[in-house]
Design a protein around this motif. Structure first.
Motif, PDB file in Angstrom:
ATOM      1  N   SER A   1       0.754  -1.398  -0.117  1.00 52.85           N
ATOM      2  CA  SER A   1       0.121  -0.276   0.153  1.00 52.85           C
ATOM      3  C   SER A   1       0.423   0.983  -0.165  1.00 52.85           C
ATOM      4  N   ARG A   2       0.178   2.196  -0.661  1.00 56.36           N
ATOM      5  CA  ARG A   2       1.199   3.299  -0.204  1.00 56.36           C
ATOM      6  C   ARG A   2       0.983   4.300   1.366  1.00 56.36           C
ATOM      7  N   THR A   3       0.433   3.693   2.312  1.00 60.50           N
ATOM      8  CA  THR A   3       0.969   4.302   3.125  1.00 60.50           C
ATOM      9  C   THR A   3       1.650   3.353   4.027  1.00 60.50           C
ATOM     10  N   THR A   4       2.105   1.938   3.878  1.00 61.03           N
ATOM     11  CA  THR A   4       3.129   0.888   3.847  1.00 61.03           C
ATOM     12  C   THR A   4       4.722   1.677   3.620  1.00 61.03           C
ATOM     13  N   VAL A   5       4.421   2.701   1.771  1.00 60.11           N
ATOM     14  CA  VAL A   5       5.788   3.124   1.671  1.00 60.11           C
ATOM     15  C   VAL A   5       5.793   4.309   2.481  1.00 60.11           C
ATOM     16  N   ILE A   6       4.910   5.246   2.997  1.00 59.25           N
ATOM     17  CA  ILE A   6       4.999   6.036   3.231  1.00 59.25           C
ATOM     18  C   ILE A   6       5.790   5.993   4.580  1.00 59.25           C
ATOM     19  N   ILE A   7       5.040   4.782   5.187  1.00 58.10           N
ATOM     20  CA  ILE A   7       6.249   4.403   6.891  1.00 58.10           C
ATOM     21  C   ILE A   7       7.432   4.310   6.687  1.00 58.10           C
ATOM     22  N   LEU A   8       7.773   3.260   6.208  1.00 60.05           N
ATOM     23  CA  LEU A   8       9.043   2.849   5.125  1.00 60.05           C
ATOM     24  C   LEU A   8       9.672   3.915   5.627  1.00 60.05           C
TER      25      LEU A   8
ATOM     26  N   SER B   1      13.937   7.618   7.399  1.00 56.75           N
ATOM     27  CA  SER B   1      13.874   8.778   7.877  1.00 56.75           C
ATOM     28  C   SER B   1      14.888   9.005   9.650  1.00 56.75           C
ATOM     29  N   PHE B   2      14.158   8.162  10.150  1.00 56.46           N
ATOM     30  CA  PHE B   2      14.486   8.427  11.328  1.00 56.46           C
ATOM     31  C   PHE B   2      15.980   7.658  11.655  1.00 56.46           C
ATOM     32  N   LEU B   3      16.056   6.062  10.864  1.00 51.84           N
ATOM     33  CA  LEU B   3      18.118   5.297  10.894  1.00 51.84           C
ATOM     34  C   LEU B   3      18.958   6.559  10.784  1.00 51.84           C
ATOM     35  N   ALA B   4      18.700   7.179   9.384  1.00 47.43           N
ATOM     36  CA  ALA B   4      19.371   8.376   8.956  1.00 47.43           C
ATOM     37  C   ALA B   4      19.559   9.422  10.085  1.00 47.43           C
TER      38      ALA B   4
ATOM     39  N   TYR C   1       3.269  12.411   8.106  1.00 43.91           N
ATOM     40  CA  TYR C   1       2.038  12.945   8.121  1.00 43.91           C
ATOM     41  C   TYR C   1       1.601  13.678   6.811  1.00 43.91           C
ATOM     42  N   LEU C   2       2.319  14.733   7.128  1.00 44.10           N
ATOM     43  CA  LEU C   2       1.641  15.528   6.048  1.00 44.10           C
ATOM     44  C   LEU C   2       1.856  15.083   4.363  1.00 44.10           C
ATOM     45  N   VAL C   3       2.820  14.377   4.049  1.00 48.27           N
ATOM     46  CA  VAL C   3       2.692  13.193   2.837  1.00 48.27           C
ATOM     47  C   VAL C   3       1.415  12.560   2.990  1.00 48.27           C
ATOM     48  N   SER C   4       1.333  12.052   3.424  1.00 50.81           N
ATOM     49  CA  SER C   4       0.419  10.908   4.211  1.00 50.81           C
ATOM     50  C   SER C   4      -1.031  12.020   3.957  1.00 50.81           C
ATOM     51  N   ILE C   5      -1.503  12.780   3.927  1.00 50.66           N
ATOM     52  CA  ILE C   5      -2.917  14.050   3.352  1.00 50.66           C
ATOM     53  C   ILE C   5      -2.855  14.423   2.133  1.00 50.66           C
ATOM     54  N   GLY C   6      -1.079  14.796   2.150  1.00 51.62           N
ATOM     55  CA  GLY C   6      -0.987  15.161   1.180  1.00 51.62           C
ATOM     56  C   GLY C   6      -0.821  16.811   1.079  1.00 51.62           C
ATOM     57  N   TRP C   7      -0.757  17.326   1.966  1.00 52.53           N
ATOM     58  CA  TRP C   7      -0.782  18.715   2.123  1.00 52.53           C
ATOM     59  C   TRP C   7       0.531  19.267   2.178  1.00 52.53           C
ATOM     60  N   TYR C   8       0.414  19.716   0.450  1.00 51.14           N
ATOM     61  CA  TYR C   8       1.648  20.545   0.098  1.00 51.14           C
ATOM     62  C   TYR C   8       2.413  21.361   0.560  1.00 51.14           C
ATOM     63  N   GLY C   9       1.206  22.463   0.654  1.00 52.27           N
ATOM     64  CA  GLY C   9       1.859  23.740   1.048  1.00 52.27           C
ATOM     65  C   GLY C   9       2.730  23.788   2.436  1.00 52.27           C
ATOM     66  N   LEU C  10       1.786  22.896   3.803  1.00 53.59           N
ATOM     67  CA  LEU C  10       2.304  23.109   4.605  1.00 53.59           C
ATOM     68  C   LEU C  10       4.019  21.723   5.188  1.00 53.59           C
TER      69      LEU C  10
END
Length: 310
Positions: free
Chosen positions: A62-69, A74-77, A107-116
């Motif tokens: 799923s798309r959500t799984t990729v975002i979590i990945l 990012s956390f590890l980096a 989370y902003l990625v997951s909801i597609g809020w590009y402006g913020l």
């Protein structure tokens, strides 16, 4: 599971084919020259199997799984960056807010809020972190510490989060979808590293910046640049909304920015007098070693694609 666009599926099969070829070549080399040690090559190929396998599995689920990945990456980096670059003992509570930016940004990625999404870290977080540092009351090393924390979050969270946001863009190439954009960026970035290395080994004579990266040569850089531009020109229309001409330009952008990302992280390691940023990925080093080029190619390709196609 969501539907896999046909072009993205073909691209996945090609990548797996390349992995099978690399594994077969290593086994043949081992048989032909058993006296040589191919441990590092074996580790690198095995790590690629794991990394690509996990990525493709997440893409399929799923798309959500990729975002979590990518949030986890990012956390590890970020964790790895703070482990190699010293910060003040007083800043431990500030680092909490740096880590907290990861779930907020993704989370902003997951909801597609590009402006913020595009201003949360470089505006709001960058203003908040020094204010939080002031409340601690420690002024010694303030500028140095603020610079480290700001840059760490910018590189490992803000820049890398652009990869995940590719999945949220409107689909202009239905045969590839958002998956195609992610696969294209990741493949071209990593392939650029390989091409510049091979051309440098074959023809390399004139070093670019020997104090930073002694193995980087003009021949390797130009050879990789031309190869990536050509491959991108043909692959781009297959996986992205870009036509041949704009795909070729995307290849040039990825090649140049990938080189810059590589030498920037190399400069950090040279300054710290370390060979690798970590040892998490056998044969590759740390997360930053593997993501160094992506840190620069991700936001630049994203915005190039965004303004050219949407």
């Amino acid at each position: 599971m969501w539907e896999i666009p046909p072009h993205s599926l073909y691209a996945m099969l090609v990548v797996f084919g390349l992995l099978v070829t690399a594994t077969t070549c290593r086994l043949i080399l081992k048989r032909l020259k058993p006296e040589k040690d191919y441990t590092e090559l074996r580790q690198r190929i095995q790590s690629w199997w794991w990394m690509i396998g996990i990525l493709f599995l997440c893409l399929i689920v799923s798309r959500t799984t990729v975002i979590i990945l990518f949030a986890f990456i990012s956390f590890l980096a970020l964790k790895e960056f703070f482990s190699i670059v010293p910060t003040r003992q007083a800043d431990r509570r500030v680092l909490f807010w740096a880590y907290l930016s990861i779930p907020v940004q993704y989370y902003l990625v997951s909801i597609g809020w590009y402006g913020l999404f595009i201003i949360f870290i470089p505006v709001y977080l960058f203003l908040f972190l020094p204010m939080r540092m002031v409340l601690i009351g420690e002024t010694r090393g303030f500028i140095h510490s603020a610079g480290i924390i700001h840059w760490a979050v910018m590189l490992t969270v803000f820049c890398l989060s652009h990869i995940a946001y590719l999945l949220m863009l409107p689909v202009k190439n239905a045969d590839a979808g958002g998956m195609g954009l992610v696969i294209f960026l990741l493949f071209m970035t990593q392939f650029n590293d390989v091409c510049q290395f091979i051309w440098g080994k074959l023809l390399g004579r004139h070093k670019i910046i020997p104090k930073v990266s002694p193995n980087k040569t003009w021949e390797g850089f130009i050879g990789g640049l031309l190869t990536i531009a050509l491959v991108s020109g043909f692959l781009g229309p297959f996986l992205t909304p870009l036509n041949f001409r704009f795909s070729l330009l995307a290849g040039l952008l990825i090649s140049v920015s990938g080189f810059i990302g590589d030498v920037v992280i190399s400069s950090i390691k040279r300054d710290l007098e370390i060979k690798d940023s970590g040892s998490l990925i056998p044969g590759h080093g740390g997360i930053l070693d593997r993501c160094d080029s992506l840190i620069f190619t991700s936001p630049l390709f994203f915005h190039y694609l965004y303004y050219m196609s949407f």
